[in-house]
Scaffold this active site. Structure first.
Site, PDB file in Angstrom:
ATOM      1  N   ALA A 135      -0.936 -29.797  26.879  1.00 25.99           N
ATOM      2  CA  ALA A 135       0.320 -29.141  26.503  1.00 25.99           C
ATOM      3  C   ALA A 135       1.154 -29.901  25.480  1.00 25.99           C
ATOM      4  O   ALA A 135       2.002 -29.299  24.814  1.00 25.99           O
ATOM      5  CB  ALA A 135       1.172 -28.906  27.759  1.00 25.99           C
ATOM      6  N   PRO A 155       2.719 -31.625  22.203  1.00 20.52           N
ATOM      7  CA  PRO A 155       4.080 -32.063  22.529  1.00 20.52           C
ATOM      8  C   PRO A 155       5.011 -30.961  23.034  1.00 20.52           C
ATOM      9  O   PRO A 155       6.201 -31.189  23.200  1.00 20.52           O
ATOM     10  CB  PRO A 155       4.585 -32.603  21.189  1.00 20.52           C
ATOM     11  CG  PRO A 155       3.919 -31.726  20.176  1.00 20.52           C
ATOM     12  CD  PRO A 155       2.553 -31.422  20.742  1.00 20.52           C
ATOM     13  N   GLY A 156       4.482 -29.740  23.229  1.00 18.09           N
ATOM     14  CA  GLY A 156       5.301 -28.714  23.861  1.00 18.09           C
ATOM     15  C   GLY A 156       5.661 -27.513  23.013  1.00 18.09           C
ATOM     16  O   GLY A 156       6.451 -26.672  23.443  1.00 18.09           O
ATOM     17  N   CYS A 180      -7.150 -25.809  16.162  1.00 20.08           N
ATOM     18  CA  CYS A 180      -6.734 -25.717  14.758  1.00 20.08           C
ATOM     19  C   CYS A 180      -7.826 -26.280  13.851  1.00 20.08           C
ATOM     20  O   CYS A 180      -7.630 -27.267  13.138  1.00 20.08           O
ATOM     21  CB  CYS A 180      -5.401 -26.431  14.533  1.00 20.08           C
ATOM     22  SG  CYS A 180      -5.360 -28.147  15.080  1.00 20.08           S
TER      23      CYS A 180
END
Length: 442
Positions: A260, A262-263, A379
């Site tokens: 998760a 950095p959020g 990505c």
């Protein structure tokens, strides 16, 4: 002043190279310690990021004109030359003589006896700027693209096998563009129209992003003038926003996000759920998990429960309606945004990362409810980390099916028949992002 900016750029570039650091983190850390104007901070960022993007081309130019073998040059000499050549070749509004003179003055501080070498090489390169001996595109396409567009040779060779010379050239050219800055509006606090108006008051030119309801593209001005601590937005590319959107999380549901930190996606999901339900944010790195919770606090997301743990192993997690796997990957879809990554990544990393991605998917099976949805996103655009991972998973898990993301495909101009989402910088102007949806059958 520009002189100070160049010297700080040299310091940052040396730090990145000497410890294989992240350019964005090094820039942020070093610039915070200076009293440079916004304009000079922008110049430092341009010099460091631009030099990293074009480093393959620049190093080849140095090799062409140097009477000393490239690998025999000290790092600081290489970087003084790199920064100067970047200014001469790729920045139009800096006079060539200014770039050369400052390079000579900088080397005098560190190694005065190398000043004639720096001066002679840069002036020779400038004189021959229009007559460089590029490799022949038809006879040596890999070498040509690698040098011309500043990409590692191993990566270009892979791309040529997968997509041919025309598309490879388009991808590599796009990787060298300056990435657009995109904000995700925090709809828990403000709507997009109102945020654009507030940005305009701060002399920040902004327009709605084309693909998502929350996105804003910054066209001009400095977002720092608005203030990151406001909680009105999160810096996030639209491709990443679409990955969160594809989860289609509903208020009141139980959600798990693996990897998760950095959020960005965590807080987006909380926003989409209108702060109703539960999100279990799993992260192996304690510092990154703290960043998740810091971002939740800043953005007013109150339904996230942090879980420190290795998501490739069984954890004490509840059954979830939906799971987002934001898997670690080679990052080859974000080379314009992460210019240092192309020189730090190695070909063997791809296979290693694919094994981790397999494990993450297999563990997610333990937590998903019947008829639940797993979103897998990376990505990158390598086959091993994208379609191969999904194909392998489906073959070994007959109780799952691939679910098409037709609505998102349509927005992106992709065929609605596509099983997966794959964005490309040179097509949509977004980060390269792969997204697959996997539905567990009842």
């Amino acid at each position: 002043m520009a002189v100070s900016a160049r010297r700080i750029a040299l310091k940052i570039k040396n730090a990145i190279d000497s410890k294989s650091g992240y350019s964005n983190l090094e820039l942020r850390s070093q610039l915070a310690k200076t009293d440079l104007s916004s304009r000079d901070k922008a110049l430092v960022t341009e010099l460091v990021s631009g030099t990293l993007r074009r480093q393959g081309t620049i190093d080849w130019i140095i090799t062409v004109f140097s009477n000393t073998p490239f690998d025999k040059l000290d790092l600081i000499i290489k970087n003084i030359l790199r920064l100067a050549i970047y200014q001469i070749w790729f920045i139009d509004n800096i006079p060539d003589y200014a770039a050369i003179n400052e390079a000579v003055e900088m080397v005098k501080t560190f190694s005065p006896n190398r000043a004639p070498f720096i001066n002679g090489l840069l002036r020779a390169a400038l004189r021959n700027k229009s007559s460089l001996p590029w490799p022949d595109r038809d006879e040596k396409p890999a070498e040509y693209i690698s040098i011309k567009y500043s990409h590692p040779l191993w990566l270009v060779k892979r791309m040529l096998l997968d997509m041919g010379i025309e598309e490879t050239e388009k991808v590599c050219r796009a990787d060298n563009l300056r990435p657009q800055l995109t904000l995700r509006t925090n709809l828990l606090r403000i709507d997009r129209v109102s945020l654009i108006k507030k940005l305009k008051i701060k002399n920040i030119d902004a327009r709605p992003g084309p693909y998502t309801q929350e996105s804003i593209v910054i066209v001009g001005g400095s977002i720092a003038d608005y203030g990151f601590d406001s909680g009105d937005f999160y810096l996030q590319n639209e491709a990443s926003i679409l990955a969160g959107t594809s989860l289609n999380a509903k208020a009141g549901e139980a959600i798990i996000e693996l990897c998760a930190g950095p959020g960005g996606k965590t807080t987006h999901i909380g926003q989409l759920m209108r702060n109703q339900g539960e999100i279990f944010a799993v992260e192996i790195n304690e510092k990154r998990l703290r960043l998740v919770m810091d971002n939740c606090e800043r953005l007013g997301v109150k339904i996230v429960k942090p879980v420190l743990g290795d998501a490739t192993r069984i954890l004490d997690l509840p059954q979830a309606d939906r799971i987002l796997i934001d898997a670690p990957c080679s990052g080859l879809g974000v080379l314009s945004r992460r210019p240092d990554l192309r020189w730090q990544r190695r070909e063997q990393d791809i296979g290693t990362l694919a094994l981790i991605q397999d494990k993450l998917l297999n563990q997610a099976v333990s937590y998903i409810k019947n008829n639940g949805l797993i979103i897998y996103s990376v990505c990158t655009n390598t086959r091993e980390e994208t379609s191969d991972v999904i194909d392998k998973f489906i073959k070994s898990h007959r109780n799952f099916k691939i679910e098409k993301l037709s609505e998102i495909s349509k927005k992106l101009g992709l065929s609605e028949k596509n099983q997966f989402i794959q964005t490309q910088t040179y097509i949509q102007g977004l980060d390269g992002m792969f997204v697959a949806a996997l539905r567990k059958l009842s």
